[in-house]
Scaffold this active site. Structure first.
Site, PDB file in Angstrom:
ATOM      1  N   HIS A 241       4.896  35.350  -3.953  1.00  0.00           N
ATOM      2  CA  HIS A 241       3.925  34.963  -2.937  1.00  0.00           C
ATOM      3  C   HIS A 241       4.235  35.740  -1.663  1.00  0.00           C
ATOM      4  CE1 HIS A 241       3.431  30.893  -5.198  1.00  0.00           C
ATOM      5  NE2 HIS A 241       2.549  31.795  -5.621  1.00  0.00           N
TER       6      HIS A 241
ATOM      7  N   GLU B  37       5.648  34.253   1.694  1.00  0.00           N
ATOM      8  CA  GLU B  37       6.937  33.568   1.673  1.00  0.00           C
ATOM      9  C   GLU B  37       8.053  34.571   1.958  1.00  0.00           C
ATOM     10  OE1 GLU B  37       6.943  31.541  -2.084  1.00  0.00           O
ATOM     11  OE2 GLU B  37       5.218  30.293  -1.527  1.00  0.00           O
TER      12      GLU B  37
ATOM     13  N   HIS C 172      11.435  31.339  -3.651  1.00  0.00           N
ATOM     14  CA  HIS C 172      10.180  31.003  -2.972  1.00  0.00           C
ATOM     15  C   HIS C 172      10.452  30.452  -1.580  1.00  0.00           C
ATOM     16  CE1 HIS C 172       6.911  31.140  -6.121  1.00  0.00           C
ATOM     17  NE2 HIS C 172       7.983  31.307  -6.888  1.00  0.00           N
TER      18      HIS C 172
ATOM     19  N   GLU D  36      13.354  26.932  -3.522  1.00  0.00           N
ATOM     20  CA  GLU D  36      12.464  26.808  -2.377  1.00  0.00           C
ATOM     21  C   GLU D  36      13.273  26.779  -1.090  1.00  0.00           C
ATOM     22  OE1 GLU D  36       9.254  26.835  -2.442  1.00  0.00           O
ATOM     23  OE2 GLU D  36       8.590  26.192  -4.435  1.00  0.00           O
TER      24      GLU D  36
END
Length: 1158
Positions: free
Chosen positions: A809, A812, A906, A991
């Site tokens: 992504h 990110e 991420h 994350e």
């Protein structure tokens, strides 16, 4: 005993329904009153479960038929009905079934002249109306007309009755049919006039609950399109906006202010975004049969019908979920399945990507004797055979051959210095320095690489963005001779600009693993849709982390409503609104850059994203982000340049087309800013910046037509203010610390040159070419074998694999900073890194979506697809990086070398801390409430080991934030597919927060690049400990580990003792100082209302037991300063029919508007 109590209660209720004896009925009512007044809501629910509501309703209808009415029975009976009915969700339907609704209306009409009795009837009427169906029936039968006879303009008489009538009316208006009836009969204008009258006359603020009740009526009416239109035609926006200005200085009036704010936001006329089309300004022709949908020009006109509007208001709860949260409960789908999505013969091509399995290491015999230079060894490698996978369109990149070959398994360069790290501070890496000869040689090599990667038609000259036009500042800061250069050249070719050369010579920045020269060389190879010709200064010059961590921003109380009221002021007081477009990516000719008293914006550089800038007022700008390429959504990432600012002036920026429902910007997160003047003064760094930050829903909407049939949605505004550090500076603002594709490529160049080739096996290849023609690098990192002996070579080849990927992504960017920390640690000379390399072979794809990163996307690739939703069945043409990454994993599995660990890096925009998502069959089934037969379903719990290790060694990591659930909506993500199809037990998504930490050493601090890089290195340490705990190790490795990790354990223990243990804390998002209510339709007339009505009834009982009217008057003039619920009491007249004394719920605080102290 319980059965006796149940039978006793049932006897009481049965007797109440059948008995005609007044004394018996009064005694039963007295017992029930005492029973329920002493108990909690659970006791009332117990009475309901035994038929209490039905018994009381039957007693009411029976008593109401007797003539004359016996109010000694009716009043306690009505009080009980109000208390019980408000907690019975089916009370309204039960009342209809017992034909009690007509009875209640009849009693209310008969008692219009007796306000004490009427108040009791209105309490029950309000409870009945809480059911929409029953409320609709009451409206048809004339309930609203009755209530408007009771609701009067400002008066000190019968206050309690007026209040009860207003609250009953608010409950009735939850029914849309009642709201339509109210609008058609002109009640909306009457409510506005009533509110104005009460607001104007209640100068002492004694009747806040009356005013707020009227506002709730308006709020419910305006839930329908007709209501909003009538509200606007009746000048409702102006009336409420003007009235709320008198309340802003008094915090005690927050219930009024918050309700007004929500009504104004909801009724603000809906508009499309001020852009030509919601689709991206950039489009890219896709290969094969895939077609790009044409822009939906001018489709924003008739963009919201009444039916769609009401549907939107009713379905806000759906929007609150970023993605579906539907747990997979099919055990067969949860089990690992070795499937293949392509012909098996295709896997052979990936053998070339595992050269470490077939290398003979001939050079180990002679390297110690031969003192070859790095240039000679590089040249000899260029003639070796190489392999690559072509891109989707089979167009060979001119430099693909070079990028598949790199200096790998060679001995040390005589001129190369060691890259050493002290054991005690192994996360703070010492950077290897090059002497002038080495650096010039490396720059020349990189420039040669860059030249070879360019197509003839792309041989453009990159220009550094113009520097601040302030010769006097340069003269003062640097030296007099620089003034002439600055005056004559604001920006020039990086290949020949004297100013750039002079600045680099005079201002050598000590920035680890960054070289402007290397960056330039790599930036020339980039292929972008806009054809970038400019380099952003921060990416060129580099970033050095500040020496301190910034705490999370404390939210200013009332900031959200202040922003909304400012937006409303634009609508009703547009006199000072400029409305001038100063930057427009779609139509540059329509912009007015360089206008007096106007900032200048720019975003056409790598990773930049700003589509349009509109000057609203002198120091306020509306900004619009560009959608992802070939898409009409995914607006979150921004990165742009701004110049021409004044000193010490707060500039307000409103980014008006954000899409996520909530953001950490509401919980202490700040954006980042980079100042060119600061950088040239020796402080080249991105800093957290901004104040008065707020993220809220605005009045812009995107229609279903503009989204090609997809349901229309809301937009949100990120509003923030900034004071720039210098006058006439050049500053860059970004959503998070930018990390561009060129930064990554130049970083790899520097790592390759800075490693110790005698110890570090480094192989950089090309996984594939992207849709846009950019290279997607694949790294292999491990330790060189200690010798050419058979045992050492076998140990080398048999090391387990760890497969790491990042940046699927583009928005990110924090994932890239974590990956940067991982890579730097892996190639360092740290003893732990050396041991880790001996334990694993690392396959790393540091950037899975180069095209998205380059073109400033937030989530998608050039195909307009979220690549992390394509792992189940990737398309080789549209999703080449995913297709080939998955192919490589398939190949490793096919040769029995599936990775021990797979991790996809991420970033997370709505949660704090760093955490892992993993996969577990049992935890998923347990969470879904399914029965788990442990004899049939067995599972290795080893997936929890790594998160537990990281919880102890990584300060930013929190185990309690981790989740191991498998959702249907995530079945096509990398984590789930690698777990199911490759059989990798430890398949994770890591994350990292954009914001900061709520636990541990960094609690209350925003994470910077240094902390993110530290997380990457700590992840490596966690892998080493995992290996030692989970896999058999040689005696030599265990001995080395014992020597190294004992000290580290002491550091870890000391760190853990100095901060709270995160694994023992609850990872809940702390409540914001101001309730973030995005739902303009929300009105929590629930439990808070129940306690309010309970208190009102209880105070009535206290009053009838002996409180005097003089007591009420005294109480009415008292204002407590302890809490909102004790602030105001009623000022009552001394009459026989006066209402009850105002109680602690006088403010009518509903859960949706409750505010916490700052």
């Amino acid at each position: 005993m319980a059965e006796q109590e149940a039978s006793g209660l049932q006897v009481l209720l049965s007797t109440l329904q059948s008995s005609g004896d007044k004394d018996v009925i009064l005694n039963i009512l007295s017992v029930l009153t005492d029973l329920l007044s002493l108990g909690t809501g659970r006791r009332i629910q117990y009475v309901i479960s035994k038929g209490g509501s039905e018994a009381l309703l039957q007693a009411l209808t029976t008593t109401a038929r007797t003539e004359p009415l016996d109010h000694s029975i009716l009043l306690p009976l009505l009080r009980l009905l109000a208390r019980v009915g408000q907690r019975d969700r089916k009370f309204g339907l039960k009342a209809q079934k017992a034909e009690a609704t007509d009875t209640i209306l009849s009693l209310a009409r008969r008692n219009l002249g007796h306000h004490l009795h009427l108040t009791h009837c209105l309490w029950v009427l309000r409870v009945c109306a809480s059911n929409v169906t029953t409320g609709t029936t009451l409206g048809i039968n004339g309930a609203m007309e009755l209530l408007f006879k009771v609701i009067t303009p400002y008066s000190k008489r019968h206050i309690r009755t007026v209040r009860a009538a207003i609250e009953a009316l608010a409950a009735l208006l939850k029914s849309k049919s009642n709201s339509r009836r109210a609008v058609s009969r002109g009640y909306l204008g009457g409510l506005l006039r009533l509110y104005q009258d009460w607001h104007r006359n209640d100068v002492s603020n004694n009747y806040i609950y009356i005013r707020r009740g009227l506002l709730l009526c308006l709020k419910h009416i305006t839930n329908i399109q007709l209501g909003r239109e009538t509200f606007l035609c009746s000048k409702g926006m102006e009336i409420l906006f003007t009235s709320v200005q008198d309340c802003l200085s008094c915090k005690n009036l927050d219930p009024i202010i918050n309700t007004v704010t929500q009504i104004l936001r909801k009724c603000y006329p809906k508009e499309p975004l001020p852009v030509v089309t919601v689709r991206s300004s950039y489009s890219f022709p896709l290969p094969g049969n895939a077609k790009v949908e044409p822009p939906c020009e001018g489709s924003e006109g008739k963009w919201l019908k009444e039916e769609e509007a009401e549907k939107d208001l009713d379905s806000e709860e759906e929007e609150s979920k970023e993605e579906d949260y539907d747990l997979e409960t099919d055990v067969n789908k949860l089990r690992s399945k070795a499937v293949l999505d392509r012909p098996e013969e295709e896997l052979g091509q990936y053998e070339a990507m595992c050269p470490e399995l077939s290398h003979n290491f001939q050079e180990l015999e002679t390297e110690s004797e031969e003192k070859k230079s790095l240039e000679d060894r590089t040249e000899s490698l260029l003639s070796a055979p190489s392999h690559s996978i072509p891109n989707a369109t089979s167009v060979k990149h001119p430099n693909y051959r070079l990028r598949n070959q790199s200096v790998t398994e060679m001995g040390p360069d005589p001129g190369e210095k060691d890259f050493k790290v002290p054991l005690q501070s192994w996360t703070k890496k010492e950077i290897r320095r090059w002497d002038q000869t080495d650096e010039k040689r490396d720059i020349a090599e990189t420039a040669q690489d860059a030249d070879s990667c360019e197509d003839p038609d792309r041989n453009h000259v990159l220009i550094l963005r113009p520097l601040p036009k302030d010769p006097a500042w340069y003269k003062k800061t640097f030296y007099p001779e620089c003034e002439a250069l600055i005056s004559s050249i604001a920006g020039g070719s990086l290949d020949c600009s004297d100013i750039v050369t002079n600045l680099l010579e005079k201002h050598q920045g000590d920035i680890p693993f960054h070289s402007p020269h290397f960056y330039i060389a790599r930036a020339k190879c980039v292929k972008s849709i806009p054809g970038y010709k400019d380099l952003a200064f921060p990416d060129f010059w580099g970033h050095q982390p500040p020496p301190y961590s910034k705490p999370m921003l404390e939210r200013k109380y009332g900031v959200q409503r202040d922003k909304v009221l400012d937006d409303v002021r634009r609508l009703i007081q547009p006199g000072d609104v400029i409305g001038r477009t100063v930057f427009d990516l779609d139509e540059p000719s329509h912009s007015s850059p360089g206008a007096p008293d106007c900032l200048t914006f720019f975003s056409k550089f790598e990773s930049g994203n700003l589509r349009k800038a509109i000057q609203v007022r002198e120091f306020e700008y509306d900004l619009i982000m560009n959608a992802d390429v070939n898409s009409n959504q995914q607006h979150q990432w921004f990165y742009f340049e701004v110049r021409g600012m004044k000193l010490a002036v707060p500039y307000r920026f409103n980014i008006i087309n954000c899409e996520k429902f909530n953001s950490q910007f509401n919980y202490g997160m700040q954006l980042v800013m980079y100042s060119v003047k600061e950088a040239l003064q020796g402080r080249p760094r991105w800093l957290r910046a901004g104040h008065d930050i707020c993220y809220y829903k605005n009045h812009y909407r995107c229609s279903a037509a503009a989204r090609q049939g997809v349901k229309g949605h809301f937009y949100y505004t990120l509003a923030f203010s900034i004071k720039f550090p210098h006058k006439d500076d050049v500053c860059y603002l970004a959503y998070h610390y930018p990390y561009t594709y060129s930064t990554m490529m130049s970083h790899l160049d520097i790592l390759e040159r800075s490693r110790n080739p005698k110890k570090v096996y480094w192989r950089q290849q090309t996984l594939c070419q992207t849709l846009g023609g950019n290279l997607c690098p694949l790294l292999t990192i491990t330790a060189m074998p200690e010798s050419k002996k058979r045992d050492d070579l076998e140990q080398f080849c048999n090391r387990p694999y760890v497969f790491l990927v990042a940046r699927v992504h583009p928005g990110e960017s924090n994932a890239s900073w974590v990956m940067k920390g991982t890579l730097e640690f892996l190639v360092s000379n740290d003893p732990i890194a050396d041991l880790l390399r001996k334990c694993f072979i690392f396959k790393i794809v540091p950037m899975l979506n180069p095209d998205g990163v380059i073109n400033g996307n937030h989530r998608c690739s050039l195909s307009g697809d979220d690549l992390n939703r394509q792992w189940l069945a990737p398309n080789s043409q549209l999703h080449p990086t995913i297709y080939h990454a998955k192919g490589l994993l398939y190949y490793l599995r096919s040769i029995g070398r599936a990775p021990l660990v797979f991790c996809d890096y991420h970033g997370h925009s709505q949660r704090k801390n760093v955490f892992l998502y993993g996969c577990s069959i049992k935890e998923t089934l347990w969470q879904a409430g399914c029965t788990v037969d442990t004899s049939v379903i067995t599972e290795d719990v080893g997936y929890r080991t790594l998160p537990k290790i990281l919880d102890k060694v990584a300060p930013a990591f929190v185990m309690n934030s981790c989740s191991f659930l498998v959702e249907k909506s995530r079945e096509s993500t990398a984590r789930v597919v690698v777990w199911k199809e490759m059989g990798v037990l430890r398949s994770y998504t890591m994350e990292s927060t954009y914001c900061g930490c709520s636990h541990g050493l960094y609690k209350g601090l925003q994470l910077g690049t240094q902390e993110l890089e530290e997380m990457g290195s700590k992840f490596c340490l966690g892998l080493l400990i995992l290996h030692l705990k989970s896999l058999p190790c040689s005696k030599k490795v265990m001995t080395q580990a014992a020597l190294l990790l004992d000290l580290d354990e002491e550091i870890t223990d000391r760190t853990q003792r100095s901060c709270s243990n995160s694994s023992q804390e609850i990872d809940d998002e702390p409540p914001c100082a101001e309730e973030i209510d995005y739902n303009a339709d929300s009105c929590s007339d629930g439990e808070e209302d129940f306690s309010e009505l309970d208190q009102e009834i209880q105070e009535y009982l206290s009053w009838v037991e002996g409180k005097t009217e003089d007591d009420e008057v005294t109480m009415g003039q008292t204002c407590s300063s302890k809490a909102l619920r004790q602030l105001y009491v009623s000022n009552q007249p001394a009459t026989n029919n006066a209402g009850l004394p105002l109680h602690s719920a006088a403010l009518g605080v509903y859960s949706g508007f409750e505010s916490s102290p700052v």
